[in-house]
Scaffold this active site. Sequence first.
Site, PDB file in Angstrom:
ATOM      1  CE1 TYR A   1      -3.020  -3.037   0.334  1.00 14.44           C
ATOM      2  CE2 TYR A   1      -3.647  -2.309   2.517  1.00 14.44           C
ATOM      3  CZ  TYR A   1      -3.784  -3.204   1.465  1.00 14.44           C
ATOM      4  OH  TYR A   1      -4.684  -4.234   1.559  1.00 14.44           O
TER       5      TYR A   1
ATOM      6  CG  LEU B   1     -18.438  -0.580   3.064  1.00 16.58           C
ATOM      7  CD1 LEU B   1     -17.866   0.728   3.582  1.00 16.58           C
ATOM      8  CD2 LEU B   1     -19.901  -0.735   3.468  1.00 16.58           C
TER       9      LEU B   1
ATOM     10  CB  ILE C   1     -10.350  -3.704   7.580  1.00 17.68           C
ATOM     11  CG1 ILE C   1     -10.443  -4.854   6.540  1.00 17.68           C
ATOM     12  CG2 ILE C   1      -9.678  -4.172   8.840  1.00 17.68           C
ATOM     13  CD1 ILE C   1      -9.064  -5.397   6.109  1.00 17.68           C
TER      14      ILE C   1
ATOM     15  CE  LYS D   1     -10.067   4.815   0.682  1.00 14.42           C
ATOM     16  NZ  LYS D   1     -10.837   5.480  -0.411  1.00 14.42           N
TER      17      LYS D   1
ATOM     18  CB  SER E   1     -21.491   6.696   9.523  1.00 14.51           C
ATOM     19  OG  SER E   1     -20.898   6.630   8.253  1.00 14.51           O
TER      20      SER E   1
END
Length: 262
Positions: free
Chosen positions: A54, A191, A228, A230, A239
């Site tokens: 990363y 997500l 996890i 991001k 949120s």
Amino acid sequence: MADGHEIPPVTLDGGVAMPMVGFGTWQLYGRQAYQAIRHALDTGYRHVDTATMYRNEEDVGRAVRDSGLDRREVFITTKLPSRAAGRERATIGASLRALGTEYVDLWLVHWPPGGRASPSVWEEFLSVRDEGLARAVGVSNYSPGQIDELTGATGQRPAVNQIPWSPSRHDPALLAGLRERGVAVEGYSSLKGTDLRNPALTEIAERHDVTPAQVVLRWHIEHGIAIIPKSARPGRIESNFALSGFSLSGDEVARLDSLPAR
Ligand SMILES: NC(=O)c1ccc[n+]([C@@H]2O[C@H](COP(=O)([O-])OP(=O)(O)OC[C@H]3O[C@@H](n4cnc5c(N)ncnc54)[C@H](OP(=O)(O)O)[C@@H]3O)[C@@H](O)[C@H]2O)c1
């Protein structure tokens, strides 16, 4: 605020407590990474997920140091790129220097090197852990069969398998297989892998007065899967962590278990 802080951590082998809600940092770089991680730590996250690949370990380290938190309060994961197989020592050394820490809480083999389980890499991981440079070690993107190969060769199983997970990728047999092996499941791209406008999801979200993203994240928690998420945006960082003020019923969980792919 009711948040991920109140959700009990998962206990990994060796008694290492891993917070169920961590902060993902893939595709966060430089100042943006630093600010997002600082905000996550201010919000209450105590688990940060990075990787050699990363290219933001320095930003993670600086954010943790500047947060004023004790190093021991923050669970830090990093990962060995599969191309670094055979250079495990040099790679963990570089990660620790970049992070500015003497140990990481979890070190993962990012992908099976060359698509293979690679027990020789795993042996190095176990000695790095035994020397105290990583409190726990595990894998990412491994199949149960590949995990069995590592356990069979060394007698020691990975503490964690970090794999893509979301309602549309829900695989009860895989989850049960990893549980039977005593391997904690950490889901990634939860997500990204979800159509957040799916009507079943938006209906459940309205019922609980939360966002569809919060429902997706809470669904993982109901299944005992660590997450996890991001985000670079302060409101979403907050949120995504505010998950303990509501819970999903068995029926809602079952409905989401078969959500169609996006
Ligand atoms: N082991 C592996 O091979 C592997 C692979 C991929 C990822 N990971 C890890 O897992 C972490 C999470 O996975 P990911 O980054 O791929 O995906 P993710 O966390 O599922 O989704 C991130 C995306 O969703 C958006 N987002 C975040 N919160 C949102 C919300 N509340 N509502 C709507 N959209 C939202 C983000 O945009 P904004 O930033 O604009 O909010 C970003 O585009 C990574 O950061 C990384 O640490 C590991």
